[in-house]
Design a protein around this motif. Structure first.
Motif, PDB file in Angstrom:
ATOM      1  N   ILE A  11       0.823  -1.212   0.000  1.00 30.32           N
ATOM      2  CA  ILE A  11       0.000   0.000   0.000  1.00 30.32           C
ATOM      3  C   ILE A  11       0.856   1.261   0.000  1.00 30.32           C
ATOM      4  O   ILE A  11       0.542   2.229  -0.690  1.00 30.32           O
ATOM      5  N   GLU A  12       1.946   1.256   0.752  1.00 32.53           N
ATOM      6  CA  GLU A  12       2.810   2.439   0.792  1.00 32.53           C
ATOM      7  C   GLU A  12       3.358   2.776  -0.593  1.00 32.53           C
ATOM      8  O   GLU A  12       3.376   3.935  -0.994  1.00 32.53           O
ATOM      9  N   ARG A  13       3.806   1.752  -1.305  1.00 36.83           N
ATOM     10  CA  ARG A  13       4.369   2.009  -2.631  1.00 36.83           C
ATOM     11  C   ARG A  13       3.299   2.495  -3.605  1.00 36.83           C
ATOM     12  O   ARG A  13       3.533   3.411  -4.374  1.00 36.83           O
ATOM     13  N   LEU A  14       2.109   1.883  -3.575  1.00 35.42           N
ATOM     14  CA  LEU A  14       1.040   2.349  -4.463  1.00 35.42           C
ATOM     15  C   LEU A  14       0.687   3.792  -4.151  1.00 35.42           C
ATOM     16  O   LEU A  14       0.524   4.609  -5.061  1.00 35.42           O
ATOM     17  N   SER A  15       0.574   4.127  -2.887  1.00 36.38           N
ATOM     18  CA  SER A  15       0.267   5.502  -2.503  1.00 36.38           C
ATOM     19  C   SER A  15       1.323   6.459  -3.053  1.00 36.38           C
ATOM     20  O   SER A  15       0.994   7.520  -3.610  1.00 36.38           O
ATOM     21  N   GLN A  16       2.575   6.084  -2.937  1.00 35.42           N
ATOM     22  CA  GLN A  16       3.667   6.902  -3.468  1.00 35.42           C
ATOM     23  C   GLN A  16       3.569   7.018  -4.983  1.00 35.42           C
ATOM     24  O   GLN A  16       3.724   8.102  -5.545  1.00 35.42           O
ATOM     25  N   ILE A  40     -10.204   3.164  -4.832  1.00 32.25           N
ATOM     26  CA  ILE A  40      -9.005   3.999  -4.839  1.00 32.25           C
ATOM     27  C   ILE A  40      -9.162   5.045  -5.947  1.00 32.25           C
ATOM     28  O   ILE A  40      -9.509   4.702  -7.081  1.00 32.25           O
ATOM     29  N   PRO A  41      -8.939   6.314  -5.641  1.00 32.44           N
ATOM     30  CA  PRO A  41      -9.066   7.356  -6.662  1.00 32.44           C
ATOM     31  C   PRO A  41      -8.203   7.028  -7.886  1.00 32.44           C
ATOM     32  O   PRO A  41      -7.057   6.601  -7.758  1.00 32.44           O
ATOM     33  N   GLY A  42      -8.801   7.207  -9.053  1.00 32.50           N
ATOM     34  CA  GLY A  42      -8.090   6.942 -10.299  1.00 32.50           C
ATOM     35  C   GLY A  42      -8.242   5.524 -10.804  1.00 32.50           C
ATOM     36  O   GLY A  42      -7.831   5.208 -11.917  1.00 32.50           O
ATOM     37  N   PHE A  96      -8.333  -3.676  -1.358  1.00 38.96           N
ATOM     38  CA  PHE A  96      -9.017  -2.431  -1.025  1.00 38.96           C
ATOM     39  C   PHE A  96      -9.345  -2.357   0.460  1.00 38.96           C
ATOM     40  O   PHE A  96      -9.320  -1.273   1.055  1.00 38.96           O
ATOM     41  N   THR A  97      -9.624  -3.495   1.079  1.00 44.04           N
ATOM     42  CA  THR A  97      -9.968  -3.496   2.505  1.00 44.04           C
ATOM     43  C   THR A  97      -8.851  -2.873   3.329  1.00 44.04           C
ATOM     44  O   THR A  97      -9.096  -2.010   4.178  1.00 44.04           O
ATOM     45  N   GLU A  98      -7.625  -3.294   3.069  1.00 45.72           N
ATOM     46  CA  GLU A  98      -6.484  -2.747   3.810  1.00 45.72           C
ATOM     47  C   GLU A  98      -6.240  -1.289   3.430  1.00 45.72           C
ATOM     48  O   GLU A  98      -5.914  -0.461   4.287  1.00 45.72           O
ATOM     49  N   TRP A  99      -6.396  -0.959   2.129  1.00 50.95           N
ATOM     50  CA  TRP A  99      -6.229   0.427   1.673  1.00 50.95           C
ATOM     51  C   TRP A  99      -7.195   1.345   2.432  1.00 50.95           C
ATOM     52  O   TRP A  99      -6.806   2.386   2.962  1.00 50.95           O
ATOM     53  N   GLN A 100      -8.457   0.950   2.493  1.00 58.00           N
ATOM     54  CA  GLN A 100      -9.476   1.774   3.152  1.00 58.00           C
ATOM     55  C   GLN A 100      -9.207   1.892   4.648  1.00 58.00           C
ATOM     56  O   GLN A 100      -9.430   2.946   5.232  1.00 58.00           O
ATOM     57  N   ARG A 106      -8.175   8.564   1.342  1.00 55.75           N
ATOM     58  CA  ARG A 106      -7.882   8.324  -0.074  1.00 55.75           C
ATOM     59  C   ARG A 106      -8.820   7.276  -0.655  1.00 55.75           C
ATOM     60  O   ARG A 106      -8.420   6.345  -1.317  1.00 55.75           O
ATOM     61  N   VAL A 107     -10.121   7.471  -0.388  1.00 59.46           N
ATOM     62  CA  VAL A 107     -11.166   6.601  -0.921  1.00 59.46           C
ATOM     63  C   VAL A 107     -12.168   7.471  -1.649  1.00 59.46           C
ATOM     64  O   VAL A 107     -12.640   8.476  -1.111  1.00 59.46           O
TER      65      VAL A 107
END
Length: 112
Positions: A11-16, A40-42, A96-100, A106-107
């Motif tokens: 998740i950190e790398r995707l966010s970056q 996730i936006p985009g 997505f569960t962990e991202w949210q 950032r949702v």
């Protein structure tokens, strides 16, 4: 027999990447209702109807990140997309569960 290659993405790398990189294709393979409730936006929703245009129209050298609920189904989809000729395919660990959970700010939600 070798399976198609994909990489795990945290998740950190995707966010970056989303902060830095414009040439990223982000696809969400969850059901349409879950996608509408938050994604996730985009990202764009990917299903049996939209996968053909994705494969035909997306440059094969563009990084392609697959998102599902928890990071399990996305691995199979990422492997399949890699077999379609995409060179850099990633499965989002935790989905997505962990991202949210970690990045609720950032949702995006689809208006109904």
């Amino acid at each position: 027999m070798t399976s198609a290659a994909f990489e795990h993405l945290d998740i950190e790398r995707l966010s970056q990447w989303l902060d830095e990189q414009g040439e990223l294709c982000l696809v969400d393979i969850r059901d349409p209702g879950s996608y509408a409730q938050g994604h996730i936006p985009g990202s764009r929703h990917l299903d049996n109807h939209s996968v053909g245009p994705l494969v035909e129209q997306t440059p094969k050298d563009r990084p392609l990140v697959v998102v599902c609920y928890h990071g399990h189904s996305s691995q199979q989809a990422a492997s399949w997309l890699s077999a379609q000729g995409f060179e850099r395919v990633y499965s989002l660990d935790g989905g997505f569960t962990e991202w949210q959970h970690r990045l609720p700010e950032r949702v995006s939600r689809t208006a109904s």
